[in-house]
Design an enzyme around this catalytic site. Structure first.
Site, PDB file in Angstrom:
ATOM      1  CG  ASP A  52      -1.823   1.212   1.265  1.00 23.67           C
ATOM      2  OD1 ASP A  52      -2.896   1.146   0.642  1.00 23.67           O
ATOM      3  OD2 ASP A  52      -1.461   2.216   1.911  1.00 23.67           O
ATOM      4  CG  LEU A  53       2.047   3.622  -3.472  1.00 23.26           C
ATOM      5  CD1 LEU A  53       1.656   4.332  -4.758  1.00 23.26           C
ATOM      6  CD2 LEU A  53       3.521   3.848  -3.176  1.00 23.26           C
ATOM      7  CG  ASP A 110      -3.240   3.537  -2.221  1.00 23.40           C
ATOM      8  OD1 ASP A 110      -4.209   2.810  -1.923  1.00 23.40           O
ATOM      9  OD2 ASP A 110      -2.680   4.283  -1.395  1.00 23.40           O
TER      10      ASP A 110
END
Length: 307
Positions: free
Chosen positions: A186-187, A229
């Site tokens: 996950d960003l 994301d």
């Protein structure tokens, strides 16, 4: 169109006087004939299998030391006998450009042991005409398949394809004990990009991040966009230490990437190893739990959730 024309022109210039023929087939012409090769070709829509069937019909003719099918984007080696090429001396090349109802498909490139006689040329032309429409259908099927399994934005595998590949990986792990590791990334900080700069800017960041993932992983590793994301990486023949090393490598690559560095993005990730009694759901659930543990513990880190 310019790329296609340039490639064909280049092929023509590289022939140096060797034979070239265009096989322009029409639907009516092919449907009016009944051949065993055509029947065999119509049994599959998989491009590589189709080309293999065609190649097996060429082998008994003992014409060539190698045969390739070349498109604007790819090249497939159908036959290759290196020893024959080395012992035969001069190589005579024969190229057939294939069209189906005015649609250019690609070209068959033969390296011949001897020049073609008129009778053999006619035989080859007939075989090529039978190949054109099954080939067109297989290529269209392949393109549709790619569109169905690819994320529209990043070009990575989509969630549906991830579940399909995971199921196959679990089967491999159960049957031949191939070790698979998985990362769910996950960003961190991506929401701020969307909120402050807009979704179009955010889309460009996601595309750049997808490219980064592909560039810093092995050819055998597979990358998917899980949603938003979040991204999944499936690592074949990898231990947990290997999964941890892959995450560290990606962390460093993200920090050094000049295009993404201004956004101050980091990654939180969950790591799992596929187990013999896993299902697609259980693997994804463990990875999701591990990833959220990483985020809750301060972000920019990896959390492992192995059995």
């Amino acid at each position: 169109m310019q790329k296609t024309t340039a490639l064909r022109t280049q092929a023509l210039k590289s022939m140096n006087g060797d034979s070239l023929v265009s096989i322009i087939s029409t639907t009516h012409e092919v449907q009016s004939r009944h051949h065993s090769l055509l029947e065999s070709l119509q049994t599959t829509l998989e491009l590589e299998q189709l080309l293999s069937i065609f190649a097996q019909h060429i082998v008994p003719m003992q014409l060539c030391s190698s045969l390739r099918f070349v498109t604007d984007d790819n090249a497939f080696t159908l036959l290759h006998n290196q020893a024959a090429e080395q012992s035969d001396g001069d190589i005579h090349q024969h190229t057939a450009l294939l069209y189906a109802d005015d649609l250019y498909l690609g070209q068959l490139v033969y390296n011949l042991r001897r020049p073609l006689s008129a009778a053999v040329r006619r035989t080859l032309d007939g075989l090529h005409r039978q190949l054109t429409f099954p080939l067109r259908n297989a290529m269209a099927h392949g393109q549709a398949r790619q569109q169905a399994i690819r994320d529209y934005l990043t070009g990575l595998g989509n969630r549906s394809y991830l579940e399909e590949v995971l199921q196959h990986a679990i089967y491999q792990q159960q049957r031949i004990q191939t070790p698979f590791g998985m990362l769910l990334l996950d960003l961190d900080g991506f929401k701020a990009v969307n909120d402050n700069l807009g979704h179009q800017h955010g889309d460009e960041v996601l595309k750049s991040f997808g490219t980064l993932l592909r560039e810093h992983l092995r050819d055998c590793d597979q990358v998917f966009r899980f949603g938003g994301d979040e991204f999944v990486i499936l690592l074949e023949d990898t231990s947990l230490v290997g999964v941890q090393y892959a995450f560290s490598r990606l962390q460093n690559a993200l920090q050094r990437n000049t295009g993404l560095a201004p956004y101050n993005l980091t990654m939180s990730a969950g790591a799992v190893m596929l187990g013999a009694d896993d299902s697609v759901h259980s693997v994804l659930q463990r990875a999701d739990e591990a990833m959220y543990s990483a985020k809750n513990n301060g972000k920019n880190q990896l959390c492992c959730r192995c059995k």
